[in-house]
Design a protein around this motif. Sequence first.
Motif, PDB file in Angstrom:
ATOM      1  N   UNK A  19     -18.901 -17.882  25.681  1.00 39.73           N
ATOM      2  CA  UNK A  19     -20.048 -17.413  24.880  1.00 39.73           C
ATOM      3  C   UNK A  19     -20.494 -16.022  25.319  1.00 39.73           C
ATOM      4  N   UNK A  20     -20.807 -15.189  24.338  1.00 47.90           N
ATOM      5  CA  UNK A  20     -21.302 -13.831  24.593  1.00 47.90           C
ATOM      6  C   UNK A  20     -22.683 -13.723  23.970  1.00 47.90           C
ATOM      7  N   UNK A  21     -23.687 -13.340  24.730  1.00 49.52           N
ATOM      8  CA  UNK A  21     -25.041 -13.299  24.165  1.00 49.52           C
ATOM      9  C   UNK A  21     -25.216 -12.171  23.161  1.00 49.52           C
ATOM     10  N   UNK A  22     -26.018 -12.415  22.160  1.00 50.81           N
ATOM     11  CA  UNK A  22     -26.390 -11.384  21.190  1.00 50.81           C
ATOM     12  C   UNK A  22     -27.577 -10.617  21.762  1.00 50.81           C
ATOM     13  N   UNK A  23     -27.373  -9.357  22.069  1.00 48.74           N
ATOM     14  CA  UNK A  23     -28.440  -8.540  22.651  1.00 48.74           C
ATOM     15  C   UNK A  23     -28.940  -7.481  21.686  1.00 48.74           C
ATOM     16  N   UNK A  24     -28.466  -7.532  20.444  1.00 50.15           N
ATOM     17  CA  UNK A  24     -28.859  -6.505  19.473  1.00 50.15           C
ATOM     18  C   UNK A  24     -29.825  -7.073  18.447  1.00 50.15           C
ATOM     19  N   UNK A  25     -30.554  -6.168  17.815  1.00 51.91           N
ATOM     20  CA  UNK A  25     -31.396  -6.521  16.664  1.00 51.91           C
ATOM     21  C   UNK A  25     -30.483  -6.716  15.455  1.00 51.91           C
ATOM     22  N   UNK A  26     -30.821  -7.672  14.585  1.00 49.60           N
ATOM     23  CA  UNK A  26     -30.038  -7.919  13.371  1.00 49.60           C
ATOM     24  C   UNK A  26     -30.892  -7.585  12.153  1.00 49.60           C
ATOM     25  N   UNK A  27     -30.369  -6.676  11.329  1.00 55.44           N
ATOM     26  CA  UNK A  27     -30.995  -6.336  10.047  1.00 55.44           C
ATOM     27  C   UNK A  27     -29.975  -6.592   8.953  1.00 55.44           C
ATOM     28  N   UNK A  28     -30.395  -7.241   7.885  1.00 55.44           N
ATOM     29  CA  UNK A  28     -29.505  -7.451   6.746  1.00 55.44           C
ATOM     30  C   UNK A  28     -30.076  -6.682   5.557  1.00 55.44           C
ATOM     31  N   UNK A  29     -29.197  -6.313   4.642  1.00 49.37           N
ATOM     32  CA  UNK A  29     -29.625  -5.565   3.461  1.00 49.37           C
ATOM     33  C   UNK A  29     -28.810  -6.025   2.265  1.00 49.37           C
ATOM     34  N   UNK A  30     -29.409  -5.953   1.095  1.00 46.39           N
ATOM     35  CA  UNK A  30     -28.705  -6.364  -0.120  1.00 46.39           C
ATOM     36  C   UNK A  30     -29.372  -5.740  -1.333  1.00 46.39           C
ATOM     37  N   UNK A  31     -28.567  -5.511  -2.366  1.00 45.15           N
ATOM     38  CA  UNK A  31     -29.123  -5.006  -3.623  1.00 45.15           C
ATOM     39  C   UNK A  31     -29.290  -6.125  -4.643  1.00 45.15           C
ATOM     40  N   UNK A  32     -29.114  -7.374  -4.156  1.00 40.56           N
ATOM     41  CA  UNK A  32     -29.272  -8.528  -5.043  1.00 40.56           C
ATOM     42  C   UNK A  32     -30.295  -9.498  -4.459  1.00 40.56           C
ATOM     43  N   UNK A  33     -30.738 -10.404  -5.272  1.00 38.71           N
ATOM     44  CA  UNK A  33     -31.684 -11.422  -4.820  1.00 38.71           C
ATOM     45  C   UNK A  33     -30.931 -12.536  -4.107  1.00 38.71           C
ATOM     46  N   UNK A  34     -31.198 -12.706  -2.824  1.00 40.33           N
ATOM     47  CA  UNK A  34     -30.546 -13.792  -2.085  1.00 40.33           C
ATOM     48  C   UNK A  34     -31.004 -15.146  -2.599  1.00 40.33           C
ATOM     49  N   UNK A  35     -32.260 -15.226  -3.047  1.00 41.19           N
ATOM     50  CA  UNK A  35     -32.754 -16.492  -3.593  1.00 41.19           C
ATOM     51  C   UNK A  35     -31.948 -16.892  -4.827  1.00 41.19           C
ATOM     52  N   UNK A  36     -31.612 -15.914  -5.684  1.00 41.46           N
ATOM     53  CA  UNK A  36     -30.789 -16.210  -6.865  1.00 41.46           C
ATOM     54  C   UNK A  36     -29.390 -16.634  -6.462  1.00 41.46           C
ATOM     55  N   UNK A  37     -28.858 -16.012  -5.416  1.00 41.63           N
ATOM     56  CA  UNK A  37     -27.525 -16.392  -4.940  1.00 41.63           C
ATOM     57  C   UNK A  37     -27.538 -17.801  -4.362  1.00 41.63           C
ATOM     58  N   UNK A  38     -28.629 -18.180  -3.707  1.00 41.26           N
ATOM     59  CA  UNK A  38     -28.765 -19.549  -3.194  1.00 41.26           C
ATOM     60  C   UNK A  38     -28.756 -20.531  -4.358  1.00 41.26           C
ATOM     61  N   UNK A  39     -29.518 -20.218  -5.403  1.00 42.40           N
ATOM     62  CA  UNK A  39     -29.579 -21.095  -6.576  1.00 42.40           C
ATOM     63  C   UNK A  39     -28.222 -21.236  -7.246  1.00 42.40           C
ATOM     64  N   UNK A  40     -27.415 -20.168  -7.158  1.00 45.36           N
ATOM     65  CA  UNK A  40     -26.085 -20.189  -7.782  1.00 45.36           C
ATOM     66  C   UNK A  40     -25.033 -20.792  -6.857  1.00 45.36           C
ATOM     67  N   UNK A  41     -25.422 -21.208  -5.651  1.00 44.06           N
ATOM     68  CA  UNK A  41     -24.480 -21.815  -4.719  1.00 44.06           C
ATOM     69  C   UNK A  41     -23.574 -20.823  -4.027  1.00 44.06           C
ATOM     70  N   UNK A  42     -23.965 -19.544  -4.017  1.00 42.28           N
ATOM     71  CA  UNK A  42     -23.107 -18.510  -3.426  1.00 42.28           C
ATOM     72  C   UNK A  42     -23.648 -17.995  -2.089  1.00 42.28           C
ATOM     73  N   UNK A  43     -24.796 -18.532  -1.682  1.00 43.97           N
ATOM     74  CA  UNK A  43     -25.354 -18.153  -0.386  1.00 43.97           C
ATOM     75  C   UNK A  43     -26.040 -19.371   0.213  1.00 43.97           C
ATOM     76  N   UNK A  44     -25.788 -19.612   1.495  1.00 44.86           N
ATOM     77  CA  UNK A  44     -26.334 -20.788   2.158  1.00 44.86           C
ATOM     78  C   UNK A  44     -27.865 -20.710   2.221  1.00 44.86           C
ATOM     79  N   UNK A  45     -28.501 -21.823   1.871  1.00 49.80           N
ATOM     80  CA  UNK A  45     -29.962 -21.830   1.890  1.00 49.80           C
ATOM     81  C   UNK A  45     -30.500 -21.720   3.309  1.00 49.80           C
TER      82      UNK A  45
END
Length: 461
Positions: A275-301
């Motif tokens: 195991x290697x520890x995560x020591x960095x900050x995580x930022x995600x970005x998207x030009x789409x609605x993740x909530x819509x992708x969740x509803x469509x089954x294309x992104x894990x809730x």
Amino acid sequence: MPHTTNILAVDDEPVFRFLLERHLREIGYNVLTASDGLQALEILERQTIDLVLSDLVMPRMDGLQLIGMVQKLYPATPVIVITAHGSVESAVEAMRRGAYDYLEKPYNPEDLRITIQRALDYQRVVQENEQIKGLLTERYTFQSVVTVNPAMKQVLELASRVAAARQTTVAIYGESGSGKEVLARAIHFAGNGLPAEFVAVNCAAIPEHLMESELFGHVRGAFTGADRDREGKFSLARKGTILLDEIGDMPLPLQAKLLRVLQERVYEKIGSNTPIPVTCRVIVATNRSLADLVAAGRFREDLYHRVNVFPLTIPPLSQRKDDIPILCGHILEQLRQHLGKPLPGISQQAMDLMLEYRWPGNVRELRNCLERAAILTDNELIRPVHLGLAGAAPEAVQGAGVDAGATDTSRVSYQLTLPVEELSLDALNEQILGITLERCGGNKSRASQLLKVNRKAFYRS
């Protein structure tokens, strides 16, 4: 290998300390030794040390305490932990506290050499980039994001608040070209007191079969073609920030692995169980609605709720057109330095056109448009014909060589070629006729309509 490189070896076992010193001297390093953390600090105070090798379990001051003090007093000095077999969890904790890497006893001399070289290379790159990163810090600050728009100001206020919370995952939403990476960099530089890496990963641009290795790395022999160890993006971003751009395009199988990384703050290279520890900050970005992708089954809730801890939505440029004039001024100032041209400014006709345009490509399109216009101008105001906004330009702009600004006689400007004292009224009229005809591409009918004069006047001039 430079013989002036000083390494401090810290261990309470004299025999191990002797063997470690011998190996390091054989490689070519200058070695100093200490039996515990307190003695190590005394040496660090009076001697320049390039790297520290330290055991964890020691009397008076243990390795974890030493790491904390080195981080506080000598933050540019990397620490590598050498720990007994079976103490991997302690080593992972040491890396969480700031250690560069760790090795298990008994160590392999070649592994020791490679790990030290990587740490020193990392230190050298940090030192060489410190000045550059200082300039980047000035460029990517919240103050450098020019805006007068209330909605955008609120986004910057929220971003400045989350910058200090380095363990909080930030989700940035916005159309393509709206400035998601610029905002991510501002959060990164505002929240890191020391020079630290900012690593951007475009999840939409990496083939699915390569993405896991790209993010987490692999060990030699992990799969066909893996002829050497490879560091992943999470490793490169240690103590800094990793931006997972267009995360909505991440394949579902890898989403499950990313979820574990964010939950447990550790990851493993492909082909390794360490195991290697995560020591960095995580930022995600998207030009789409993740909530819509969740509803469509294309992104894990479950992953959606994990990354959407602190959402920020950048309004598109079409919803903050009050920013266009100030953005134009900011971009033109940068282009003056980049192109070495005076670029006196933008005509009112061109500004009106930009304020009417929808800007589907947002700030990126605005910058590209102005750069093109700046190249086309020759020490004159940027006019509509320079912008190339064919989809939004009036008919006069789309005509080759015709200035859209010439459709409004109250806004036509002329540059006289003769001194005023030498001009008669006839000479002045002749110059105006000539300049107007030239701007209309030789079209006498259009020029006469513009000046509201008889077409025959151009035959007399």
